[in-house]
Design an enzyme around this catalytic site. Structure first.
Site, PDB file in Angstrom:
ATOM      1  CG  HIS A 623      39.485  36.277  43.737  1.00  0.00           C
ATOM      2  ND1 HIS A 623      40.383  37.301  43.627  1.00  0.00           N
ATOM      3  CD2 HIS A 623      38.255  36.876  43.772  1.00  0.00           C
ATOM      4  CE1 HIS A 623      39.752  38.454  43.585  1.00  0.00           C
ATOM      5  NE2 HIS A 623      38.450  38.223  43.672  1.00  0.00           N
ATOM      6  CG  ASP A 627      43.463  41.018  43.283  1.00  0.00           C
ATOM      7  OD1 ASP A 627      43.077  40.103  44.052  1.00  0.00           O
ATOM      8  OD2 ASP A 627      44.275  41.904  43.610  1.00  0.00           O
TER       9      ASP A 627
END
Length: 649
Positions: A623, A627
């Protein structure tokens, strides 16, 4: 006539060393049957024949280093073999009287008078120049050592841990195949070593006797470190015939020499042949003892001289001392060329033929007792073919085993590991370390989508029979998932990227790592440039990599360089999981099992329930650079590609 070339053995491998020929001139070979063992600086492997036929010519000798692509042998029709084979076998025979008279008397026993003359000439030569023979015995082993051997300070040779891959700096000793005092031949495996990429065997670059082991099992040593010492190779051959021959002349060497002209005194023959083992100690030392150890069965065949069968019963007590080495004589005496003779000491050292980890694993899987097998390989080595033949030879046991679960389905197989402890393998330690580092370093997140693959299932059902007939491969769901995944990477290169905390690198190819479950642990061989491959190419490469991974036949280069990983957790029935990303990659796709279940679909604008083939796809990603929206867009494209079902099979 077909030329057999040395194949490519890795991206950075440009040459290989011929360690052992498994076939000789005149032998017949089948397609994909191994014909030679080759050693590189990264891995030892077997080279199979690409065609079926007869070996007509061998162009590289053992211990020769040849470049990739060089012709090492030729295979032709069976009619070509005699013309090629005869000169190959006769040439050494003609030169043997001048260089190795012992070899001639061992392999040619058709003319007793010629044998006697050769024995007298060899005896005279040995008495006139014993120092020259000793020098030759010392010089021969000194030419054999490879780059991993270097002289030891106290004599002998140091065996160092060789380079096992470009990025491999150390290895763990998993099992010693030889002990102190054991004799080893050139290129005979002495130790098993495990690295974070591959498990392999390290062969001895010299012949001699193990005098010292400098690393214990489970020790981790650096590449280039000394792990063992082999005693002076010159001493071993010189001492070997002395330990074997004195029992043959136990009644007195002087009497044996005096009785040489008499045809009825058997010691006369060993006395004339006694100097010969200096040139061929391994092949000839048992020869002098063979007629006396088994006078009834072996003498009429091994020795053509009529006097020996009569003289043998005169000394029944003498053969008792050399009775142990006598059974080893038929093995080197059977083939005419006697090339594999150096491998004979291996069984005698341990009491049974050496078995590779691959063969041992296969035997465990097939329930074959290795102690009951007779190896068909060089020096009696048990090969995979021997295990498979033994497994097929007992079909009667299979129905009984199949009926047992049916009789009591509630019974649970109890693992022999219950209540035991076992050390973690090197591979398991590496996986554990990297998994923890990955979870602690990366900000991992998993996104899951559900995909309707009914059209893919119908396409597969319609094409799988013809596909298998044409290619010999089963058409599974995995190539379809693979192609959809790598095609989407082209549109979403961020999923295929890496970073160093400051910059993001987008590779120009999709090198797909395939997670493969093996007995040793999880390994990830790489499909290079997977984005350019068709369903047929992907099917073949997936099957090939998976099989060679389980057989431990991958080179280290084939386990490196992946940019994205796909793991088929559904192969064991799992709906989905949250796979762990392994650095330096930043994403991994988990494919669940395909199941049929009722799903709400629209037909003519109306909702209805239909039976559809469904699968879950789970994408784990870092992450920090990816995204959730990036992951969703990527999975959306993969989903659309699969639900469309427009694949070219």
């Amino acid at each position: 006539m077909t030329d057999i070339q040395l194949p490519a053995l890795g991206e950075s491998v440009t040459e290989g060393t011929i360690t052992r020929w498994l076939k000789a001139v005149g032998d017949e070979v089948a397609v994909d049957e191994p014909i030679v063992e080759v050693s590189t600086d990264k891995v030892d492997t077997e080279v199979p024949s690409p065609v079926a036929g007869t070996i007509t010519e061998i162009l590289a000798d053992e211990d020769d280093t040849v470049e990739v692509g060089a012709v090492i042998a030729r295979v032709g029709d069976a009619s070509d073999a005699p013309a090629e084979q005869a000169p190959a076998e006769e040439a050494p025979a003609e030169e043997a009287p001048a260089e190795e008279p012992a070899a001639e008397t061992a392999t040619e026993g058709t003319d007793p008078e010629a044998d006697q003359e050769a024995d007298e000439e060899s005896a005279a030569e040995a008495q006139e120049s014993p120092s020259q023979e000793a020098e030759q015995a010392e010089e021969a082993p000194q030419q054999a050592p490879a780059a991993e051997a270097k002289p030891a300070a106290g004599g002998g040779t140091d065996i160092t841990l060789p380079a096992l891959g470009e990025s491999v700096t150390e290895g763990t000793i998993t099992r010693w195949l030889k002990a102190v005092g054991d004799e080893v031949a050139v290129d005979e495996p002495i130790v098993e070593v495990s690295t974070d990429k591959v498990d392999t065997e390290v062969p001895s670059p010299v012949a001699g006797t193990i005098t010292e082991l400098l690393a214990d099992e489970d020790d981790t040593v650096d590449v280039g470190a000394v792990i063992a010492r082999v005693g002076g190779a010159a001493a071993a051959p010189a001492d070997e015939p002395k330990t074997d021959e004195p029992p043959a002349d136990a009644d007195g060497s002087a009497q044996a020499q005096d009785a040489a002209p008499a045809p009825q005194a058997e010691p006369a023959e060993p006395s004339t042949e006694q100097p010969e083992p200096a040139k061929a100690p391994e092949a000839e030392a048992p020869k002098a003892e063979e007629p006396k150890a088994e006078p009834k069965a072996e003498e009429p065949k091994a020795e053509p001289k009529a006097e020996e069968p009569k003289a043998a019963p005169a000394q029944p007590a003498a053969p008792k001392a050399p009775a142990a080495p006598a059974p080893a004589a038929p093995a080197p005496a059977a083939p005419a060329a006697a090339a594999p003779a150096p491998a004979a000491p291996a069984p005698s050292a341990s009491g049974s033929p050496y078995v590779t980890p691959i063969v041992r694993k296969l035997a465990n899987e097939r329930g074959v007792d290795l102690a009951s097998l007779t190896g068909s390989g060089v020096g009696g080595r048990i090969r995979k073919e021997d295990v498979l033949a033994a497994a097929e030879a007992k079909p009667a046991e299979a129905p009984a085993a199949a009926e047992a679960p049916a009789a009591s389905a509630a019974e649970v197989e109890v693992s022999p590991l219950r209540g035991t402890t076992a050390p973690m393998s090197r591979l398991r330690k590496v996986v554990a370390k990297r998994a923890v580092e990955s979870m602690q370093t990366l900000a991992q997140l998993t996104t899951v989508v559900e995909v309707d693959v009914t059209k893919v299932a119908k396409l597969r059902d319609a094409k799988k029979a013809a596909f298998q007939e044409e290619t010999g491969q089963k058409l599974t769901f995995l190539p379809f998932f693979t192609q959809a995944a790598v095609e989407a990477l082209k549109s979403h290169p961020l999923i295929n990227a890496t970073d160093d905390g400051e910059q993001i690198t987008y590779p120009d190819t999709e090198n797909l790592s395939m997670a493969v479950d093996t007995e040793r642990g999880l390994l990830t061989p790489v499909i290079r440039d997977a984005g350019s491959k068709s369903i047929r190419e992907l099917t073949a490469e997936i099957a090939d990599l998976a099989q060679r991974t389980r057989d431990n036949k991958l080179s280290p280069d084939e386990l490196a360089g992946g940019t994205f990983t796909l793991t088929n957790t559904g192969s064991r029935g799992a709906l989905f999981d949250t796979p762990v990303v392994f650095q330096p990659q930043r994403a991994i796709l988990g494919v669940g099992t395909v199941v049929k279940r009722p799903v709400v679909v629209q037909v003519d604008g109306q909702d209805s329930i239909a039976v559809r083939s469904m699968v879950f796809l789970a994408l784990s990603y870092d992450h920090r650079i990816i995204d959730g929206a990036d992951a969703a867009r990527y999975l959306g494209q993969v989903k659309a590609r699969l639900e469309e079902g427009a694949f070219e099979v």
